[in-house]
Design a protein around this motif. Structure first.
Motif, short mmCIF file in Angstrom:
data_model
loop_
_atom_site.label_atom_id
_atom_site.label_comp_id
_atom_site.label_asym_id
_atom_site.label_seq_id
_atom_site.Cartn_x
_atom_site.Cartn_y
_atom_site.Cartn_z
N TRP A 122 0.83 -1.21 0.00
CA TRP A 122 0.00 0.00 0.00
C TRP A 122 0.86 1.26 0.00
O TRP A 122 0.63 2.18 -0.79
CB TRP A 122 -0.91 -0.01 1.23
N ALA A 123 1.87 1.30 0.87
CA ALA A 123 2.72 2.49 0.97
C ALA A 123 3.52 2.72 -0.31
O ALA A 123 3.62 3.85 -0.80
CB ALA A 123 3.68 2.35 2.16
N LEU A 124 4.08 1.64 -0.87
CA LEU A 124 4.86 1.77 -2.11
C LEU A 124 4.00 2.30 -3.24
O LEU A 124 4.39 3.25 -3.95
CB LEU A 124 5.45 0.41 -2.49
N MET A 125 2.81 1.74 -3.41
CA MET A 125 1.96 2.15 -4.52
C MET A 125 1.33 3.52 -4.29
O MET A 125 1.08 4.27 -5.24
CB MET A 125 0.89 1.09 -4.77
N PRO A 169 3.99 -9.97 -4.97
CA PRO A 169 3.67 -9.46 -6.31
C PRO A 169 2.17 -9.30 -6.56
O PRO A 169 1.74 -8.32 -7.18
CB PRO A 169 4.28 -10.52 -7.24
N ALA A 170 1.36 -10.25 -6.08
CA ALA A 170 -0.08 -10.15 -6.26
C ALA A 170 -0.67 -9.00 -5.46
O ALA A 170 -1.67 -8.38 -5.87
CB ALA A 170 -0.76 -11.46 -5.88
N GLY A 210 5.47 1.66 -10.74
CA GLY A 210 6.47 1.82 -9.71
C GLY A 210 7.74 2.48 -10.22
O GLY A 210 8.08 3.61 -9.86
N ILE A 211 8.45 1.79 -11.09
CA ILE A 211 9.74 2.28 -11.57
C ILE A 211 9.57 3.49 -12.50
O ILE A 211 10.27 4.52 -12.34
CB ILE A 211 10.50 1.15 -12.30
N LEU A 212 8.66 3.41 -13.45
CA LEU A 212 8.50 4.50 -14.43
C LEU A 212 8.08 5.83 -13.79
O LEU A 212 8.64 6.88 -14.15
CB LEU A 212 7.52 4.09 -15.52
N MET A 255 14.50 1.02 -5.93
CA MET A 255 15.09 -0.21 -5.37
C MET A 255 14.00 -1.14 -4.83
O MET A 255 14.07 -2.36 -5.02
CB MET A 255 16.09 0.15 -4.27
N CYS A 256 12.98 -0.58 -4.17
CA CYS A 256 11.88 -1.41 -3.67
C CYS A 256 11.13 -2.07 -4.82
O CYS A 256 10.76 -3.25 -4.75
CB CYS A 256 10.93 -0.57 -2.83
N SER A 257 10.90 -1.31 -5.89
CA SER A 257 10.21 -1.85 -7.06
C SER A 257 11.02 -2.95 -7.71
O SER A 257 10.48 -3.99 -8.10
CB SER A 257 9.93 -0.73 -8.06
N LEU A 258 12.32 -2.73 -7.82
CA LEU A 258 13.20 -3.77 -8.37
C LEU A 258 13.21 -5.01 -7.48
O LEU A 258 13.33 -6.13 -7.97
CB LEU A 258 14.62 -3.23 -8.55
#
Length: 401
Positions: free
Chosen positions: A50-53, A190-191, A350-352, A384-387
């Motif tokens: 949740w936090a990452l997204m 991932p899900a 995430g990365i883009l 880095m988290c996304s990777l």
């Protein structure tokens, strides 16, 4: 004054759009993937996802606010990252949406097949073909038809979810919720990323809320918290009903959904029946939304007019390839969900966005006020988290037994 508010759009409506976009296929897959880890690791992974997204959605919002007109993620990538950014975003967008479509079709077809088995022994492909025919007609009729059907399905989703919690929680065996296996905690990650993949709505929300920065931030924060709470309650219920054992590993290996696992291990027929209704409503509402936006994306990107002939071609392009995949391998649900989150969503959402903001702030020297503080350190951490999620999916796909 009231006219101004109406013209600027409703924050509540925007919040519900974000929440509705997030509630979908994860409902059917996550309890199977997270059962071995237990509730505590699952809660931690959920908050991380949740936090990452949420942060990456705010990064994408920052990029989007720099444009004077409504643009797609592909256009944003082209403006900030050049031709390579456009090509990568195009490819990943197609990969993500086709992966989601495969998961949706495989999942909804399996639910439909299970329901039909109570009346007649119908081959799996006939059930999925019937569903595809219905979905194709609705998509062909356009946004109004999708919206009308979606309202009815959302009512069913809300009612079945409330009933499920009311009937299911008394049957929870609390000791199951104390089970912890940190070594299995990354399997569902991932899900989980897919569960918060509402980023494709941001260009439309920016226009809807008249580029009001504060209201848009509130929308993304609150709109993502609602599905977080819903998923945590759902996980608590399911992990309290599903016993830890070999049935979970079998379900993962065979790509079974939560309802299939619950049918195998639970004696609570009323809970199972309502869970099947809730699962069907949740997956079909997400399916319709994703399919409609996919049709619009391809129409714009391929410059196909949305006349009668064009809509037939677009609907076929969206529905037919994933339907073929689901026929060839009807148990692709969990795998497609993992691919969608671990490869598609984590790159596109995430990365883009982090790279786009990096380019906008430090190369193109755009002067918009940063929404996410922390400069290059935070952007590097996001990448880095996304990777890390990408690497997790790669390991699960290629090395995990």
């Amino acid at each position: 004054m009231n006219q101004k508010k109406i013209s600027q759009g409703s924050v509540l409506g925007a919040i519900l759009l974000v929440a509705g976009c997030s509630i979908g296929a994860g409902i059917l897959g996550l309890p199977v993937l997270s059962a071995s880890a237990g509730l505590k690791p699952t809660i931690l992974m959920f908050f991380f996802s949740w936090a990452l997204m949420l942060v990456t959605s705010l990064l994408l919002l920052e990029v989007n606010l720099g444009f004077t007109k409504e643009v797609s993620i592909v256009s944003m990538a082209e403006e900030t990252l050049g031709t390579i950014g456009k090509a990568v975003s195009w490819f990943v967008f197609l990969f993500l949406f086709y992966s989601l479509m495969v998961a949706f079709i495989a999942g909804s077809a399996e639910l439909f097949h299970d329901c039909m088995q109570e009346f007649a022994n119908v081959p799996h492909w006939i059930g999925s073909f019937f569903l595809m025919a219905v979905f194709a007609i609705v998509l062909y009729l356009g946004t109004l038809a999708v919206d009308s059907l979606n309202r009815l399905l959302m009512f069913g989703l809300i009612v079945s979810y409330a009933l499920l919690l009311f009937i299911g929680f008394p049957h929870i065996e609390v000791e199951r919720l104390y089970h912890v296996d940190w070594s299995a905690s990354l399997i569902a990650l991932p899900a989980m990323i897919v569960c918060f993949g509402y980023h494709n709505l941001i260009p439309s929300l920016t226009t809807y809320l008249n580029k009001d920065r504060k209201r848009l931030i509130i929308t993304l924060v609150l709109g993502s918290i609602i599905p977080l709470i819903l998923y945590l309650l759902w996980e608590t219920l399911m992990l309290g009903l599903i016993p830890i054992g070999k049935d979970i590993q079998i379900a993962i290996q065979e790509g079974d959904m939560t309802t299939s696992l619950l049918k195998r291990v639970s004696g609570q027929s009323s809970v199972l029946q309502i869970a099947q209704y809730f699962a069907f409503f949740s997956i079909v509402t997400s399916f319709l939304g994703v399919a409609l936006s996919f049709v619009d994306f391809l129409a714009d990107g391929l410059k196909i007019p949305k006349n009668a002939k064009g809509k037939v071609f677009l609907c076929s392009l969206v529905l037919f390839p994933p339907w073929i995949f689901s026929i060839i391998s009807p148990h692709l649900f969990l795998k497609a969900l993992g691919y969608a989150g671990g490869y598609g969503a984590v790159v596109l959402f995430g990365i883009l966005p982090a790279l786009m903001v990096w380019s906008g702030r430090y190369f193109l020297k755009k002067e918009e006020n940063p929404i996410v503080p922390g400069g290059k350190i935070v952007l590097s951490l996001i990448i880095m988290c996304s990777l890390g999620v990408f690497a997790t999916q790669f390991y699960l796909s290629n090395f995990k037994d």
